[in-house]
Design an enzyme around this catalytic site. Structure first.
Site, short mmCIF file in Angstrom:
data_model
loop_
_atom_site.label_atom_id
_atom_site.label_comp_id
_atom_site.label_asym_id
_atom_site.label_seq_id
_atom_site.Cartn_x
_atom_site.Cartn_y
_atom_site.Cartn_z
N ARG A 31 -1.95 2.24 -1.42
CA ARG A 31 -1.78 3.38 -0.51
C ARG A 31 -3.14 3.96 -0.20
O ARG A 31 -3.87 4.38 -1.11
CB ARG A 31 -0.89 4.43 -1.18
N GLY A 32 -3.52 3.97 1.05
CA GLY A 32 -4.80 4.54 1.42
C GLY A 32 -4.79 6.05 1.36
O GLY A 32 -3.76 6.70 1.50
N ASP A 34 -5.35 8.28 -1.08
CA ASP A 34 -5.00 9.10 -2.24
C ASP A 34 -5.94 8.79 -3.40
O ASP A 34 -6.96 8.12 -3.23
CB ASP A 34 -3.52 8.95 -2.62
N THR A 35 -5.61 9.29 -4.57
CA THR A 35 -6.53 9.20 -5.72
C THR A 35 -6.80 7.76 -6.16
O THR A 35 -7.75 7.50 -6.88
CB THR A 35 -5.96 9.98 -6.92
N GLY A 62 -5.30 0.72 9.74
CA GLY A 62 -4.21 0.62 10.69
C GLY A 62 -4.44 -0.39 11.79
O GLY A 62 -3.51 -0.78 12.49
N GLU A 96 6.23 -3.61 2.84
CA GLU A 96 5.49 -4.70 2.21
C GLU A 96 6.17 -5.11 0.90
O GLU A 96 6.34 -6.30 0.61
CB GLU A 96 4.04 -4.28 1.92
#
Length: 760
Positions: A31-32, A34-35, A62, A96
């Protein structure tokens, strides 16, 4: 089960069964924004650096179309899912995941979840922050069907075996990544197809026949198939092709090549084979102390998975007993293929079927020979009768056709005629003499010497290491090895290790044996423990001896006098394990270029140990506490290795080692420090002190090593700082300081303008 259809391939292109059937080794889903982003960045970078072909996308990428992403998923074999706090809020990530798990259901692809700063139970049950994400999905009018599919996918992935950052490597991300990389590399290696052959003439129909035998009667039982036939007939090639076709249909697979050779040419060889089998099947290193323990570990471990195992070139039932034992060790659905020259051995084993590897028919023989001799071009008319004659005398044996075709590929017609005349004088079943024609035709004595060294000493190591050995001996190995590969006398496998076919190896050894059938002391090379013992005990060595290699520990309790080497004036290569030598070391020949003495029992290198022409000195696993040898006289030394000398507390002085390029004290767990004279090693390119757990500091003079390119400090757990002048190492390209006590880098590190890899 794979089904290969169509006619035999005869083009120059590599057959599909010799290549990876996927585009990417790893698909990294994260996930782009975030931590976990920094962690994912570092993981992706490290995967790429170690050669793992990785596809990665996240919400910040994207511009990558969904079609490209889905194609990448289809073309990947391993999936790493970084499950972070915001993962479930991304519809892209969830879609995905759905596609990945669907693929896993229908094939043996591997999904490895990473729980990054998230509790696995929140993933399984969609509680906590994952519950909030699904509330938002409901508000955004996502269909109930999609939401239920996403929930089921998260429940499935949450139950898979993976890594939880909180409970692995004490939460240190660098160590965490290192652990992940090791497992991924093992997985990639175990799933990589083997190189089979350049020209798979008449191979695919035979592969299909073996597959039918393996799956006769269904897929749920255990089936064991035996392949037998004469040497050089292609049993191993056939087994490799079958292995490549089927390995993706099993949870784990293992190809153990040359079991007979492996079990006879090294100490504790069956234990080594057991460790190799366990490591490949269970994906982790397992230490085996004896054969009986190995049998128990295999019996307990192999049942965990549906496996496909090939045991290549067995010649004794005890080998099978040590590696697989009884059929009930195997989980239903598992398959085993055994190859052997001994048809009677297969009768003693519990086999479902036997398959005899037959000689090629004349048409296939002609095709295989011309492919190697003319590289796909049709032979000229004046060669046609010679081709027919040579093919006839090769009698359908693929190895002979391949080797002679490669040998004659650049020869004039007169040399073809000479080869045919020689073949006519050789009995039809004497494959060694047929293969020797290619040896006799090698261009020079250097190339012949390199071939005989490889054949007699079985250097089963990477090409780069062998190149170092032969360079030390005064050869030009890049040229000579290329010549041997071109003539099909040598091959390089998928791991870049040198391989020589057993029959070609035996041919080389027979050439050396004939130098002096009754007196081994007059042969150029010695490798048999009995012959070595006879020569050393009786002081029968002569100036004919160029190399001695004793890999086993068969003679470790027998003391030998150094005076036994006195007459070996041309000895250039000495590789001895465990051997006990007493007396003056001045008797060791000054001609020595390469000395490899593993498990040396001496407590110190003696003061009369002076070998001024030595280029490589490897004393790994030795009993040394110190060195008294005046290394300043080793003016030609380029590589010095004291790997895993656990009693060594202090390094020797390095004065005079002006040619030294590589220095290793890796795993010397009691090493307290390096001598300050290390600063005089102006040509040193690599320094390895990895896992020297008592090393507390590096000498300041290390910063004088302008040529140093690689510095391994991994595992030096008491090393707290690097020298302030580290930036003076202007040639440094790689610095690995993982698992050290270093908490800060010196300010001068910014001056390392050539640095390519920094691991902390």
């Amino acid at each position: 089960m794979a089904d290969q259809k169509g006619k035999d391939q005869s083009s120059n292109s590599q057959p599909s069964l010799a290549l990876r059937p996927w585009k990417y080794d790893v698909f990294l889903s994260c996930r782009g924004g975030d931590t976990s982003k920094y962690f994912a960045d570092q993981l992706y970078l490290t995967l790429c650096q170690v050669g793992v072909n990785t596809f990665r996308t996240d919400d910040e990428g994207g511009h990558v179309s969904s079609e490209v992403v889905m194609n990448a998923i289809e073309g990947s074999i391993i999936f790493i899912i970084v499950l972070s706090k915001n993962y479930a809020s991304s519809r892209r990530c969830l879609n995905e995941l759905l596609h990945i798990l669907e693929l896993k259901k229908n094939s043996k692809r591997l999904v490895l979840p990473i729980f990054y700063d998230i509790d696995p139970s929140d993933v399984r049950k969609q509680t906590g922050i994952f519950a909030e994400a699904f509330e938002r999905h409901g508000i955004c009018s996502q269909s109930e069907q999609n939401i239920q599919l996403w929930r089921a996918a998260l429940s499935r992935v949450g139950n898979l075996s993976g890594w939880d950052l909180k409970h692995v490597a004490e939460g240190f991300e660098s160590k965490f990544i290192h652990i992940i990389i090791e497992e991924v590399l093992q997985e990639v290696k175990s799933r990589t197809p083997l190189y089979v052959t350049k020209y798979p003439v008449a191979l695919f129909p035979r592969v299909n026949q073996i597959e039918k035998l393996l799956f006769k009667g269904g897929c749920d039982d255990v089936r064991v198939i035996g392949i037998h036939g004469m040497g050089g007939i292609g049993k191993t090639t056939l087994a490799k092709a079958v292995f490549n076709q089927l390995l993706q249909h099993f949870e784990a697979s293992c190809f153990l090549e040359n079991v007979k050779s492996g079990a006879s040419e090294r100490h504790n060889a069956l234990v080594h084979l057991q460790e190799q089998l366990l490591r490949t099947i269970l994906r982790r290193k397992i230490k085996v102390h004896n054969v009986d323990e190995g049998i128990t570990l295999i019996k307990e471990g192999i049942w965990q998975k549906k496996v496909f195992i090939v045991l290549d070139d067995l010649d004794d039932q005890c080998q099978l007993n040590a590696l697989l034992g009884e059929r009930d060790w195997l989980r239903p659905g598992s398959r085993v293929v055994i190859t052997t020259r001994d048809k009677h051995l297969l009768k003693e084993l519990q086999l479902n079927e036997q398959y005899e590897a037959m000689k090629l028919d004349h048409e296939s023989s002609l095709q295989l020979f011309t492919l190697h001799a003319f590289r796909n071009a049709p032979p000229a008319e004046d060669y046609s009768m010679l081709v027919e004659g040579i093919v006839t005398y090769c009698a359908g044996v693929p190895l002979a056709l391949q080797v002679l075709g490669a040998y004659l590929s650049d020869k004039k017609i007169e040399e073809w005629k000479n080869a045919l005349e020689k073949l006519k004088t050789i009995p039809s079943n004497d494959i060694h003499e047929k293969l020797r024609i290619s040896f006799d035709g090698l261009p020079d004595d250097f190339t012949k010497a390199v071939f005989l060294d490889i054949a007699c000493f079985c250097f089963k190591v990477q090409k780069s290491e062998v190149v170092g050995i032969f360079t030390a001996c005064g050869f030009y190995p890049e040229v000579e090895i290329c010549e041997l590969i071109d003539k099909s006398l040598l091959a390089i496998d998928e791991n870049k290790n040198l391989n020589v076919h057993n029959l070609i190896r035996d041919m080389g050894r027979e050439i050396v044996h004939r130098e002096s059938p009754d007196n081994p002391g007059k042969r150029s090379r010695l490798w048999c423990p009995k012959d070595i013992s006879d020569v050393l005990i009786g002081h029968k060595g002569t100036k004919a001896v160029e190399g001695i290699v004793l890999e086993s520990s068969a003679l470790k309790d027998v003391p030998f006098s150094t005076k036994a080497f006195e007459k070996m004036a041309k000895l250039r290569l000495l590789r001895i394990n465990h051997l006990q030598l007493y007396g003056s070391f001045q008797y060791l020949p000054k001609s020595l270029k390469y000395l490899h003495w593993h498990y040396c029992p001496l407590k110190c290198l003696p003061s009369d140990f002076c070998l001024e022409n030595l280029v490589i000195l490897n004393m790994s696993f030795g009993n040394f506490k110190e060195s008294q040898a005046p290394l300043k006289y080793f003016k030609c030394l380029k590589m010095l290795v004291f790997y895993s000398c656990e009693n060594l507390k202090k390094s020797p002085e390095f004065v005079g080692l002006h040619s030294l390029e590589k220095l290793s004290f890796g795993y010397c767990s009691n090493l307290m420090g390096l001598d300050s004279t290390i600063g005089e090693l102006k040509r040193l390119r690599m320094l390895d002190v990895a896992n020297c757990m008592n090393l507390r500091e590096l000498p300041r003079r290390i910063c004088e090593l302008k040529s140093l390119e690689i510095l391994y400090l991994y595992g030096c757990s008491k090393l707290e700082e690097l020298p302030d002048d580290l930036g003076k190492l202007e040639g440094l390209k790689e610095l690995n300081a993982v698992a050290t006590a270093i908490t800060r880098l010196p300010g001068s590190v910014g001056h390392l303008k050539n640095l390519e890899m920094l691991l902390l």
